[in-house]
Design a protein around this motif. Structure first.
Motif, PDB file in Angstrom:
ATOM      1  N   GLN A 271       0.845  -1.193   0.000  1.00  0.00           N
ATOM      2  CA  GLN A 271       0.000   0.000   0.000  1.00  0.00           C
ATOM      3  C   GLN A 271       0.881   1.245   0.000  1.00  0.00           C
ATOM      4  O   GLN A 271       0.613   2.210  -0.734  1.00  0.00           O
ATOM      5  N   GLN A 272       1.958   1.207   0.771  1.00  0.00           N
ATOM      6  CA  GLN A 272       2.881   2.334   0.829  1.00  0.00           C
ATOM      7  C   GLN A 272       3.623   2.521  -0.499  1.00  0.00           C
ATOM      8  O   GLN A 272       3.737   3.644  -1.008  1.00  0.00           O
ATOM      9  N   LEU A 273       4.100   1.428  -1.058  1.00  0.00           N
ATOM     10  CA  LEU A 273       4.860   1.513  -2.304  1.00  0.00           C
ATOM     11  C   LEU A 273       3.987   1.999  -3.457  1.00  0.00           C
ATOM     12  O   LEU A 273       4.408   2.834  -4.261  1.00  0.00           O
ATOM     13  N   ILE A 274       2.778   1.455  -3.541  1.00  0.00           N
ATOM     14  CA  ILE A 274       1.887   1.782  -4.653  1.00  0.00           C
ATOM     15  C   ILE A 274       1.318   3.186  -4.523  1.00  0.00           C
ATOM     16  O   ILE A 274       1.307   3.963  -5.486  1.00  0.00           O
ATOM     17  N   GLU A 275       0.836   3.518  -3.342  1.00  0.00           N
ATOM     18  CA  GLU A 275       0.141   4.785  -3.154  1.00  0.00           C
ATOM     19  C   GLU A 275       1.066   5.978  -2.952  1.00  0.00           C
ATOM     20  O   GLU A 275       0.679   7.119  -3.241  1.00  0.00           O
ATOM     21  N   GLU A 276       2.286   5.734  -2.477  1.00  0.00           N
ATOM     22  CA  GLU A 276       3.160   6.858  -2.139  1.00  0.00           C
ATOM     23  C   GLU A 276       4.492   6.832  -2.888  1.00  0.00           C
ATOM     24  O   GLU A 276       4.791   7.748  -3.655  1.00  0.00           O
ATOM     25  N   ARG A 277       5.274   5.774  -2.691  1.00  0.00           N
ATOM     26  CA  ARG A 277       6.649   5.797  -3.194  1.00  0.00           C
ATOM     27  C   ARG A 277       6.744   5.837  -4.719  1.00  0.00           C
ATOM     28  O   ARG A 277       7.633   6.482  -5.268  1.00  0.00           O
ATOM     29  N   PHE A 278       5.859   5.134  -5.412  1.00  0.00           N
ATOM     30  CA  PHE A 278       5.985   5.016  -6.868  1.00  0.00           C
ATOM     31  C   PHE A 278       4.735   5.476  -7.613  1.00  0.00           C
ATOM     32  O   PHE A 278       4.519   5.096  -8.760  1.00  0.00           O
ATOM     33  N   SER A 279       3.949   6.316  -7.005  1.00  0.00           N
ATOM     34  CA  SER A 279       2.701   6.760  -7.630  1.00  0.00           C
ATOM     35  C   SER A 279       2.938   7.667  -8.835  1.00  0.00           C
ATOM     36  O   SER A 279       2.021   7.933  -9.613  1.00  0.00           O
ATOM     37  N   HIS A 280       4.181   8.130  -9.037  1.00  0.00           N
ATOM     38  CA  HIS A 280       4.502   8.977 -10.178  1.00  0.00           C
ATOM     39  C   HIS A 280       4.799   8.164 -11.435  1.00  0.00           C
ATOM     40  O   HIS A 280       4.950   8.739 -12.524  1.00  0.00           O
ATOM     41  N   LYS A 281       4.889   6.853 -11.313  1.00  0.00           N
ATOM     42  CA  LYS A 281       5.201   6.001 -12.467  1.00  0.00           C
ATOM     43  C   LYS A 281       3.962   5.790 -13.334  1.00  0.00           C
ATOM     44  O   LYS A 281       2.834   6.084 -12.937  1.00  0.00           O
ATOM     45  N   TRP A 282       4.170   5.234 -14.510  1.00  0.00           N
ATOM     46  CA  TRP A 282       3.042   4.852 -15.359  1.00  0.00           C
ATOM     47  C   TRP A 282       2.457   3.524 -14.888  1.00  0.00           C
ATOM     48  O   TRP A 282       1.244   3.328 -14.912  1.00  0.00           O
ATOM     49  N   TYR A 283       3.350   2.610 -14.461  1.00  0.00           N
ATOM     50  CA  TYR A 283       2.904   1.263 -14.092  1.00  0.00           C
ATOM     51  C   TYR A 283       3.642   0.761 -12.852  1.00  0.00           C
ATOM     52  O   TYR A 283       4.805   1.100 -12.616  1.00  0.00           O
ATOM     53  N   PHE A 284       2.933  -0.080 -12.097  1.00  0.00           N
ATOM     54  CA  PHE A 284       3.539  -0.829 -10.995  1.00  0.00           C
ATOM     55  C   PHE A 284       3.398  -2.308 -11.347  1.00  0.00           C
ATOM     56  O   PHE A 284       2.282  -2.813 -11.480  1.00  0.00           O
ATOM     57  N   ASP A 285       4.512  -2.987 -11.499  1.00  0.00           N
ATOM     58  CA  ASP A 285       4.545  -4.357 -12.011  1.00  0.00           C
ATOM     59  C   ASP A 285       4.899  -5.326 -10.885  1.00  0.00           C
ATOM     60  O   ASP A 285       6.026  -5.334 -10.399  1.00  0.00           O
TER      61      ASP A 285
END
Length: 333
Positions: A271-285
């Motif tokens: 939840q932290q990685l997706i919503e905060e740390r990498f939310s500027h990316k196009w995709y989370f794989d």
């Protein structure tokens, strides 16, 4: 006489290779379907395991494509030491030219005693610009799809909400005082969590040793990240290793202690990685959930990823006969 020149990689080409595979970063200089995994320092960290046969393709002295590859007998692989590969193309190249140089490439390989070419394609969602030229050429040359693996991917531009069960686990972790920390010390996660879990559950080891991942993280400090979840007493509960490209945050390793699994440490972490740390990316794989070359699906693992809003994208591997270069003749009308 051909206008293309194909040259096997040698150390004197390192700086030119690395400049070519650099991310576009808002420009059109470099390659459009690239990753930091294609830098020579990454390809060569395990060079003792492979017979490198990487190639540079020039047109009138301008570098137009590179192929990270290794050779095993009469087969060329793109590259077995990498998660993905394929023909890395110049950002401004057009389809007709890709067709020409791919035909030249197949002819070169055939003359070099290589009968088969196996391409583990860069997933389409990693591309900074549209770049499906090779998919079309594989169709024309009658390449065979030999592997299809299901990647669970979050599209940040079309988000699916977090599942209610994940939200509950995250709330419990917050109440328990869990914290997510980024670290450059890979040893606790590797030795206390990842290696014991892989050995117990799969009788396997991480692809990267502790020494290898530590060395790679120092060389690629903007791309390789280690995150840990610790409880209120600072006990390690879970962790994840993220490989970050220009447009994708990819989960390379993920694991939790038995106590961490019980208490939802991974739910909290992602939840932290997706919503905060990498939310500027196009995709989370989240990576694949397959075994046996894609023929088996770990449905439980896939479902867990989907509860974060991930959905399926496919990573394809093809094999073709180099003698089929003639099938690219008389295509253009």
């Amino acid at each position: 006489m051909s206008k293309y020149q194909i040259i096997p990689y040698a150390k004197e080409y390192k700086s030119r290779w690395d400049r070519f595979v650099a991310s576009l970063n808002g420009t059109y200089k470099g390659s459009k379907n690239t990753s930091f995994l294609f830098h020579r320092d990454f390809i060569e960290y395990h060079q003792d395991r492979f017979e490198d046969f990487s190639l540079l393709i020039f047109k009138e002295e301008k570098l137009r494509a590179v192929l990270p590859a290794n050779r095993v007998g009469a087969t060329l692989y793109s590259h077995q030491g990498l998660t993905y590969g394929g023909l890395v193309l110049d950002a401004e190249i057009r389809l007709k030219e890709v067709m020409e140089l791919f035909q030249e490439l197949l002819g070169f390989l055939s003359q070099s005693g290589i009968e088969e070419l196996e391409l583990k394609m860069l997933p389409q969602f990693y591309q900074e610009l549209p770049g499906d030229e090779l998919d079309y050429l594989l169709f024309l040359t009658e390449a065979k799809l030999i592997k299809a693996e299901t990647a669970a991917v979050i599209d940040y531009r079309n988000r699916i909400p977090l599942n209610s069960s994940r939200k509950h686990a995250v709330n419990q972790a917050v109440k328990a005082g869990f914290s997510v920390e980024k670290t450059t010390d890979f040893e606790p996660f590797w030795n206390q969590v990842l290696i014991p879990n892989l050995e117990a559950q799969h009788d396997a080891e991480p692809t990267h040793s502790l020494e290898e991942i530590t060395s790679l993280a120092k060389r690629f400090k903007y791309n390789i990240h280690q995150f840990e979840v610790r409880d209120a007493q600072h006990q390690l509960l879970a962790g994840a290793t993220i490989f970050e490209t220009q447009v994708v945050a990819h989960v390379q390793y993920i694991s939790a202690t038995p106590e961490g699994k019980k208490q939802g440490a991974l739910d909290f972490l992602f939840q932290q990685l997706i919503e905060e740390r990498f939310s500027h990316k196009w995709y989370f794989d989240f990576g694949t959930s397959n075994e046996q070359a894609g023929n088996k699906l770990n449905a439980g693992l896939q479902f867990w990823k989907e509860t974060f809003g991930a959905r399926t994208r496919i990573q394809r591997t093809y094999r073709l006969q180099t003698k089929n270069s003639f099938k690219l003749e008389n295509v253009v009308i």
